[in-house]
Write an enzyme that holds these catalytic residues in place. Structure first.
Site, PDB file in Angstrom:
ATOM      1  N   CYS A 120       0.825  -1.210   0.000  1.00  0.00           N
ATOM      2  CA  CYS A 120       0.000   0.000   0.000  1.00  0.00           C
ATOM      3  C   CYS A 120       0.863   1.266   0.000  1.00  0.00           C
ATOM      4  O   CYS A 120       1.495   1.547  -1.019  1.00  0.00           O
ATOM      5  CB  CYS A 120      -0.989  -0.054   1.162  1.00  0.00           C
ATOM      6  SG  CYS A 120      -2.443   0.959   0.847  1.00  0.00           S
ATOM      7  N   ARG A 187      -7.758   2.682   1.449  1.00  0.00           N
ATOM      8  CA  ARG A 187      -7.262   3.838   0.668  1.00  0.00           C
ATOM      9  C   ARG A 187      -6.151   3.374  -0.280  1.00  0.00           C
ATOM     10  O   ARG A 187      -5.082   3.967  -0.361  1.00  0.00           O
ATOM     11  CB  ARG A 187      -6.764   4.954   1.596  1.00  0.00           C
ATOM     12  CG  ARG A 187      -7.878   5.648   2.361  1.00  0.00           C
ATOM     13  CD  ARG A 187      -7.362   6.734   3.288  1.00  0.00           C
ATOM     14  NE  ARG A 187      -6.490   6.184   4.299  1.00  0.00           N
ATOM     15  CZ  ARG A 187      -5.215   6.491   4.455  1.00  0.00           C
ATOM     16  NH1 ARG A 187      -4.652   7.369   3.647  1.00  0.00           N
ATOM     17  NH2 ARG A 187      -4.512   5.941   5.407  1.00  0.00           N
ATOM     18  N   HIS A 238      -3.231  -5.282   1.835  1.00  0.00           N
ATOM     19  CA  HIS A 238      -2.514  -5.473   3.110  1.00  0.00           C
ATOM     20  C   HIS A 238      -2.544  -6.932   3.585  1.00  0.00           C
ATOM     21  O   HIS A 238      -3.361  -7.271   4.456  1.00  0.00           O
ATOM     22  CB  HIS A 238      -3.176  -4.629   4.204  1.00  0.00           C
ATOM     23  CG  HIS A 238      -2.998  -3.166   4.067  1.00  0.00           C
ATOM     24  ND1 HIS A 238      -1.962  -2.475   4.639  1.00  0.00           N
ATOM     25  CD2 HIS A 238      -3.750  -2.254   3.414  1.00  0.00           C
ATOM     26  CE1 HIS A 238      -2.066  -1.199   4.355  1.00  0.00           C
ATOM     27  NE2 HIS A 238      -3.143  -1.033   3.614  1.00  0.00           N
ATOM     28  N   GLU A 240      -0.667  -8.257   5.629  1.00  0.00           N
ATOM     29  CA  GLU A 240      -0.303  -8.280   7.049  1.00  0.00           C
ATOM     30  C   GLU A 240      -1.512  -8.058   7.963  1.00  0.00           C
ATOM     31  O   GLU A 240      -1.412  -8.250   9.178  1.00  0.00           O
ATOM     32  CB  GLU A 240       0.802  -7.254   7.339  1.00  0.00           C
ATOM     33  CG  GLU A 240       0.371  -5.804   7.444  1.00  0.00           C
ATOM     34  CD  GLU A 240       0.066  -5.149   6.093  1.00  0.00           C
ATOM     35  OE1 GLU A 240       0.069  -5.843   5.060  1.00  0.00           O
ATOM     36  OE2 GLU A 240      -0.198  -3.932   6.100  1.00  0.00           O
TER      37      GLU A 240
HETATM   38  N1  LIG Z   1      -3.329   1.876   3.602  1.00  0.00           N
HETATM   39  C1  LIG Z   1      -2.406   2.641   3.071  1.00  0.00           C
HETATM   40  O1  LIG Z   1      -1.209   2.370   3.164  1.00  0.00           O
HETATM   41  C2  LIG Z   1      -2.927   3.884   2.443  1.00  0.00           C
HETATM   42  C3  LIG Z   1      -1.927   4.610   1.605  1.00  0.00           C
HETATM   43  C4  LIG Z   1      -2.364   6.032   1.373  1.00  0.00           C
HETATM   44  N2  LIG Z   1      -3.438   6.110   0.417  1.00  0.00           N
HETATM   45  C5  LIG Z   1      -1.189   6.858   0.901  1.00  0.00           C
HETATM   46  O2  LIG Z   1      -1.270   7.527  -0.058  1.00  0.00           O
HETATM   47  O3  LIG Z   1      -0.180   6.818   1.521  1.00  0.00           O
END
Ligand SMILES: NC(=O)CC[C@H](N)C(=O)O
Length: 262
Positions: A120, A187, A238, A240
């Site tokens: 992410c 996100r 994710h 994890e």
């Molecule tokens: N769960 C996440 O790691 C979100 C990342 C986040 N959208 C960012 O831009 O950093």
């Protein structure tokens, strides 16, 4: 080895430290796996890595693995491989810069070419370009010749879990039955543009980009959620945050093999 194990644990109370001692005398090299511990889900990654190490140690070959948190260039220099966790990529980048870690991280990924995995926000940092960043936004580490679209699926409230097929888990040391993986998207970014073609004209040859998973899984759209380019692996979800250890086992198995070869 037991005594050494205990004294190291005592010395580094703040760190998560874990040894699996090698019972195989022909394999003495220890792989040190770091997790960037500046912000975000580093503790969860360490928990899954520990379970993955246990899983691999139950196999025929006993790996020697040391797991550690990374907050300084010195700690990074001791690592054979690194995970960059999810969190907030702008914060991660800022704290990395303040900690004097940005250049060492770039060297780790692009010069030493050690195995790295970003989840992410960690994936965002490992891309050469990111969209939806504010002007003068976060500095990236790079390594993946792609452009990533941050917050592709919307805000926190639009977070979701979806079962996705990950055929790549059949490779490597994973012997788990191939069932869909519960991918947690928070996100989450997606990779929406390949930069490799443009770069190939000017730079030295780069490893090919392997698209390992898309979500949604149909079509050729801009929806890459797992990919690998040489030593750099990224997932926009994710693992994890699940109970499913398969991706950690898959990645750790490759790291151990790469460490053995070097
Ligand atoms: N769960 C996440 O790691 C979100 C990342 C986040 N959208 C960012 O831009 O950093």
């Amino acid at each position: 080895m037991c005594h050494e194990h205990r004294s190291l644990r005592k010395e580094k109370l703040s760190d998560f430290l874990y040894y699996i001692s090698s019972l195989n005398p022909s394999f003495s090299k220890m792989a040190t796996i770091g997790v960037l511990a500046l912000q975000g889900g580093f503790a969860e990654h360490l928990g899954l890595l520990k379970r993955a190490a246990d899983h691999l140690s139950a196999g025929a070959q006993q790996p020697a693995i040391h797991l550690t948190e990374v907050r300084t260039p010195e700690q990074l220099a001791a690592c054979d491989a690194l995970i960059l966790p999810g969190g907030e990529s702008t914060t991660l980048s800022l704290v990395a810069a303040q900690s004097g870690l940005l250049e060492p991280l770039r060297n780790f990924v692009k010069v030493s070419k050690k195995p790295v995995w970003g989840t992410c926000a960690g994936l965002i940092l490992l891309c050469e370009e990111a969209s939806a960043t504010k002007r003068g936004g976060q500095e990236l580490i790079g390594g993946l010749d792609v452009k990533v679209h941050r917050n592709h699926f919307g805000r926190q409230l639009q977070s979701f879990v979806h079962d996705i097929d990950l055929p790549f888990l059949k490779q490597g040391g994973s012997t788990e039955k191939q069932t869909p993986f519960p991918a947690v998207f928070i996100r989450a970014p997606v990779v929406d543009k390949m930069l490799e073609q443009q770069r190939r004209q000017t730079d030295t040859p780069r490893p090919a980009i392997e698209i390992l998973a898309r979500y949604p899984s149909t079509g050729e759209g801009d929806n890459i959620v797992a990919l690998r380019q040489g030593n750099v692996f990224g997932t926009s979800f994710h693992p994890e945050l699940t109970d499913d250890v398969r991706i950690h086992v898959w990645w750790l198995d490759q790291v151990i093999k790469a460490t053995r070869e070097n």
